[in-house]
Design a protein around this motif. Structure first.
Motif, PDB file in Angstrom:
ATOM      1  N   PRO A  64     -67.482 -68.655  -2.919  1.00 49.09           N
ATOM      2  CA  PRO A  64     -67.612 -70.553  -3.483  1.00 49.09           C
ATOM      3  C   PRO A  64     -66.959 -71.252  -3.010  1.00 49.09           C
ATOM      4  O   PRO A  64     -65.470 -71.873  -2.400  1.00 49.09           O
ATOM      5  CB  PRO A  64     -65.878 -69.386  -3.924  1.00 49.09           C
ATOM      6  CG  PRO A  64     -65.212 -68.776  -2.959  1.00 49.09           C
ATOM      7  CD  PRO A  64     -66.828 -68.040  -2.608  1.00 49.09           C
ATOM      8  N   VAL A  65     -67.933 -71.639  -1.875  1.00 52.72           N
ATOM      9  CA  VAL A  65     -67.688 -72.578  -0.963  1.00 52.72           C
ATOM     10  C   VAL A  65     -68.591 -74.141  -0.944  1.00 52.72           C
ATOM     11  O   VAL A  65     -69.848 -73.776  -2.652  1.00 52.72           O
ATOM     12  CB  VAL A  65     -68.262 -72.396   0.362  1.00 52.72           C
ATOM     13  CG1 VAL A  65     -67.652 -71.553   0.939  1.00 52.72           C
ATOM     14  CG2 VAL A  65     -69.981 -72.662   0.057  1.00 52.72           C
ATOM     15  N   SER A  66     -68.547 -75.726  -0.336  1.00 58.45           N
ATOM     16  CA  SER A  66     -69.440 -76.774  -1.053  1.00 58.45           C
ATOM     17  C   SER A  66     -70.627 -76.368   0.046  1.00 58.45           C
ATOM     18  O   SER A  66     -70.760 -75.788   0.567  1.00 58.45           O
ATOM     19  CB  SER A  66     -68.709 -78.029  -0.839  1.00 58.45           C
ATOM     20  OG  SER A  66     -68.521 -77.566   0.811  1.00 58.45           O
ATOM     21  N   ARG A  67     -71.588 -77.518  -0.929  1.00 57.06           N
ATOM     22  CA  ARG A  67     -72.586 -77.155   0.820  1.00 57.06           C
ATOM     23  C   ARG A  67     -72.331 -77.659   2.111  1.00 57.06           C
ATOM     24  O   ARG A  67     -72.811 -77.089   3.222  1.00 57.06           O
ATOM     25  CB  ARG A  67     -73.810 -78.963   0.345  1.00 57.06           C
ATOM     26  CG  ARG A  67     -75.019 -78.848   0.952  1.00 57.06           C
ATOM     27  CD  ARG A  67     -75.352 -80.286   0.503  1.00 57.06           C
ATOM     28  NE  ARG A  67     -76.311 -79.682  -0.805  1.00 57.06           N
ATOM     29  CZ  ARG A  67     -77.617 -80.892  -1.075  1.00 57.06           C
ATOM     30  NH1 ARG A  67     -77.984 -81.488  -0.674  1.00 57.06           N
ATOM     31  NH2 ARG A  67     -78.062 -80.447  -2.251  1.00 57.06           N
ATOM     32  N   THR A  68     -71.396 -78.476   2.366  1.00 62.60           N
ATOM     33  CA  THR A  68     -71.408 -77.993   4.088  1.00 62.60           C
ATOM     34  C   THR A  68     -71.126 -77.220   4.338  1.00 62.60           C
ATOM     35  O   THR A  68     -71.387 -76.619   5.858  1.00 62.60           O
ATOM     36  CB  THR A  68     -70.200 -79.741   4.522  1.00 62.60           C
ATOM     37  OG1 THR A  68     -70.775 -80.819   3.836  1.00 62.60           O
ATOM     38  CG2 THR A  68     -70.359 -79.987   5.497  1.00 62.60           C
ATOM     39  N   GLU A  69     -69.797 -76.504   3.374  1.00 61.75           N
ATOM     40  CA  GLU A  69     -69.186 -75.549   4.103  1.00 61.75           C
ATOM     41  C   GLU A  69     -70.127 -74.101   4.522  1.00 61.75           C
ATOM     42  O   GLU A  69     -70.354 -73.461   5.304  1.00 61.75           O
ATOM     43  CB  GLU A  69     -68.034 -74.998   2.985  1.00 61.75           C
ATOM     44  CG  GLU A  69     -66.985 -76.507   2.908  1.00 61.75           C
ATOM     45  CD  GLU A  69     -65.771 -75.782   2.511  1.00 61.75           C
ATOM     46  OE1 GLU A  69     -64.331 -75.846   2.509  1.00 61.75           O
ATOM     47  OE2 GLU A  69     -66.115 -74.808   1.068  1.00 61.75           O
ATOM     48  N   ALA A  70     -71.174 -74.174   2.997  1.00 65.98           N
ATOM     49  CA  ALA A  70     -72.312 -73.190   3.069  1.00 65.98           C
ATOM     50  C   ALA A  70     -72.773 -73.087   4.179  1.00 65.98           C
ATOM     51  O   ALA A  70     -73.174 -72.185   5.357  1.00 65.98           O
ATOM     52  CB  ALA A  70     -73.621 -72.637   2.166  1.00 65.98           C
ATOM     53  N   GLU A  71     -72.837 -74.437   4.670  1.00 69.39           N
ATOM     54  CA  GLU A  71     -74.326 -74.661   5.897  1.00 69.39           C
ATOM     55  C   GLU A  71     -72.923 -74.242   7.861  1.00 69.39           C
ATOM     56  O   GLU A  71     -73.930 -73.796   8.414  1.00 69.39           O
ATOM     57  CB  GLU A  71     -74.512 -76.455   6.266  1.00 69.39           C
ATOM     58  CG  GLU A  71     -75.683 -76.697   5.296  1.00 69.39           C
ATOM     59  CD  GLU A  71     -75.637 -77.934   5.700  1.00 69.39           C
ATOM     60  OE1 GLU A  71     -75.201 -78.857   6.481  1.00 69.39           O
ATOM     61  OE2 GLU A  71     -76.512 -78.705   4.915  1.00 69.39           O
ATOM     62  N   VAL A  72     -71.824 -74.748   7.381  1.00 73.64           N
ATOM     63  CA  VAL A  72     -71.061 -74.263   8.831  1.00 73.64           C
ATOM     64  C   VAL A  72     -71.061 -72.676   8.092  1.00 73.64           C
ATOM     65  O   VAL A  72     -71.588 -72.146   9.874  1.00 73.64           O
ATOM     66  CB  VAL A  72     -69.425 -75.142   8.697  1.00 73.64           C
ATOM     67  CG1 VAL A  72     -68.670 -73.915   9.553  1.00 73.64           C
ATOM     68  CG2 VAL A  72     -69.741 -76.243   8.486  1.00 73.64           C
ATOM     69  N   LEU A  73     -71.163 -72.097   7.647  1.00 73.50           N
ATOM     70  CA  LEU A  73     -70.219 -70.597   7.242  1.00 73.50           C
ATOM     71  C   LEU A  73     -72.396 -69.490   8.116  1.00 73.50           C
ATOM     72  O   LEU A  73     -72.005 -69.431   9.084  1.00 73.50           O
ATOM     73  CB  LEU A  73     -70.909 -70.006   6.263  1.00 73.50           C
ATOM     74  CG  LEU A  73     -69.190 -69.899   5.588  1.00 73.50           C
ATOM     75  CD1 LEU A  73     -69.480 -69.368   3.928  1.00 73.50           C
ATOM     76  CD2 LEU A  73     -68.393 -68.828   6.179  1.00 73.50           C
ATOM     77  N   LEU A  74     -73.291 -70.427   7.788  1.00 72.42           N
ATOM     78  CA  LEU A  74     -75.032 -69.608   8.492  1.00 72.42           C
ATOM     79  C   LEU A  74     -74.755 -70.498   9.366  1.00 72.42           C
ATOM     80  O   LEU A  74     -75.311 -69.377   9.800  1.00 72.42           O
ATOM     81  CB  LEU A  74     -75.804 -70.648   7.474  1.00 72.42           C
ATOM     82  CG  LEU A  74     -75.926 -69.717   5.287  1.00 72.42           C
ATOM     83  CD1 LEU A  74     -76.892 -70.384   4.749  1.00 72.42           C
ATOM     84  CD2 LEU A  74     -75.996 -68.683   5.483  1.00 72.42           C
ATOM     85  N   GLU A  75     -75.100 -71.094   9.779  1.00 73.89           N
ATOM     86  CA  GLU A  75     -74.478 -71.606  11.105  1.00 73.89           C
ATOM     87  C   GLU A  75     -73.470 -70.781  12.000  1.00 73.89           C
ATOM     88  O   GLU A  75     -73.560 -70.336  13.505  1.00 73.89           O
ATOM     89  CB  GLU A  75     -74.032 -73.098  11.115  1.00 73.89           C
ATOM     90  CG  GLU A  75     -74.214 -73.665  12.896  1.00 73.89           C
ATOM     91  CD  GLU A  75     -75.437 -74.116  13.146  1.00 73.89           C
ATOM     92  OE1 GLU A  75     -76.468 -74.753  14.188  1.00 73.89           O
ATOM     93  OE2 GLU A  75     -76.456 -73.978  12.194  1.00 73.89           O
ATOM     94  N   ARG A  76     -72.282 -70.467  11.837  1.00 73.36           N
ATOM     95  CA  ARG A  76     -71.524 -69.756  12.925  1.00 73.36           C
ATOM     96  C   ARG A  76     -71.289 -68.519  12.450  1.00 73.36           C
ATOM     97  O   ARG A  76     -71.611 -67.861  13.823  1.00 73.36           O
ATOM     98  CB  ARG A  76     -70.262 -70.393  12.208  1.00 73.36           C
ATOM     99  CG  ARG A  76     -69.175 -69.478  13.167  1.00 73.36           C
ATOM    100  CD  ARG A  76     -68.228 -69.623  12.472  1.00 73.36           C
ATOM    101  NE  ARG A  76     -67.639 -71.342  11.764  1.00 73.36           N
ATOM    102  CZ  ARG A  76     -66.541 -71.838  11.502  1.00 73.36           C
ATOM    103  NH1 ARG A  76     -65.702 -70.983  11.098  1.00 73.36           N
ATOM    104  NH2 ARG A  76     -66.206 -72.614  11.298  1.00 73.36           N
TER     105      ARG A  76
END
Length: 364
Positions: free
Chosen positions: A174-186
């Motif tokens: 349940p995350v936003s687009r930016t938070e999804a990118e951060v999760l996948l990057e991290r």
């Protein structure tokens, strides 16, 4: 000068008074991705951004760093001319910024406040005191409230507002687009594709990340069909019966290049609780002792009441068995078995009769 927690310096009508609430501030040496040298600036963590001032009394900031593009935060082990200083590397989507804190304690505090504001969760991997952890929890609650009240007419997307059908895949977040990118990057080792709510709150989206001279993100809309099921909205729409089929279709179309994002959430290693001081009412976070539970003593092995070793066999055993209570019914087979003389009993009776007969003969 060490960093100071939640100590706002806002003058009436100044620019600083228009900033979000200040959670943490102090001097840091900063070196941006395009800067050749470091500058010592008074740094304030206000809301979800870092504001930099030439000194602690300035009302107008000279730089701003929005943390919405946060990727990672790690220690820099390189030495500084000041032996007590501690370095830190803040990686953003558009580059790295290096900071130098006055000491190790200040660096840990900065890391704790940055993680708390970015993730809206108190980090458990840092070495902090109970009072500092409680302070971070208060910052998390304040930042959550600030974000909710900042745009009251536009609530953030929630999985509950999406009428999902069937079982939800494990890669749903349940995350936003930016938070999804951060999760996948991290967390690149946990997968490169996750399912999330869409911006409109009525659809879903799949966010993917791949490496091509850096991170490349793609976003795919997933909508529900009136006749049931889902469809991936691409040039040639891909119908899917369930959300699991949506993920499987993307894995199959990319020959396994895309894999679902599966991140194991950390669990607490210690039991903690909050109690109030009876004298001043101050709340303190305690850690319960982690001593092992007392072991229950083992019961002695159960012995069979009818089993006896060869050394313990004696006529007394037979007497105990023969004198055990038996129902008085004459038709009871056990009674007939016990009352019927055994060969051993007959032999003893005969020997006893002979002995008594000899004694009477000798007396006569």
């Amino acid at each position: 000068m060490a960093a100071a927690p939640v100590r706002q310096r806002c003058g009436s009508g100044s620019t600083r008074s228009q900033l979000p609430p200040c959670y943490f501030e102090g001097y840091l040496e900063k070196r941006g991705p395009k800067e050749k040298g470091s500058r010592r600036l008074w740094t304030c963590l206000c809301g979800n951004s870092l504001y930099f001032f030439n000194n602690a009394k300035d009302a107008h900031y000279v730089e701003k760093l929005d943390l919405s593009g946060f990727v990672s935060l790690k220690d820099d082990s390189s030495r500084d001319r000041n032996l007590e200083a501690a370095r830190l590397i803040l990686r953003m989507k558009d580059g790295e910024t290096k900071f130098t804190a006055p000491n190790l304690e200040a660096r840990e505090l900065w890391k704790g406040f940055l993680y708390s504001v970015v993730d809206l969760n108190v980090p458990s991997s840092l070495t902090l005191l109970p009072g500092q952890i409680q302070m971070l929890k208060e910052v998390v609650e304040k930042e959550r409230t600030r974000r909710r009240t900042r745009n009251p007419g536009r609530a953030p997307p929630s999985p509950l507002s999406v009428p999902l059908v069937g079982e939800i895949p494990a890669c749903f977040r349940p995350v936003s687009r930016t938070e999804a990118e951060v999760l996948l990057e991290r967390h690149p080792d946990c997968g490169n594709m996750l399912l999330r709510p869409g911006r409109d709150g009525c659809s879903l989206a799949v966010t993917t990340r791949q490496d091509l001279n850096g991170s490349v993100f793609r976003h795919y809309r997933v909508t529900q069909r009136d006749q049931g099921g889902y469809v991936i909205d691409v040039e040639n729409p891909i119908p899917c019966a369930t959300l699991h089929d949506v993920i499987d279709a993307l894995v199959e179309k990319t020959a396994g290049t895309l894999q679902p994002f599966l991140l194991e959430e950390p669990y607490e290693e210690n039991i903690t609780y909050v109690s109030a001081n009876d004298e001043n009412g101050e709340k303190i976070l305690h850690t319960a002792p982690s001593s092992p539970l007392p072991r229950v003593p083992a019961l002695p092995p159960k012995q069979d009441r009818w089993s006896t070793s060869p050394l313990s066999r004696s006529p007394a055993t037979d007497r105990r068995v023969l004198t055990s209570p038996v129902p008085a019914s004459p038709t009871n087979p056990m009674r007939r078995l016990i009352l019927s003389p055994s060969p051993l009993t007959q032999t003893l009776n005969e020997e006893l009769k002979m002995t008594l007969e000899k004694r009477r003969t000798s007396q006569d």
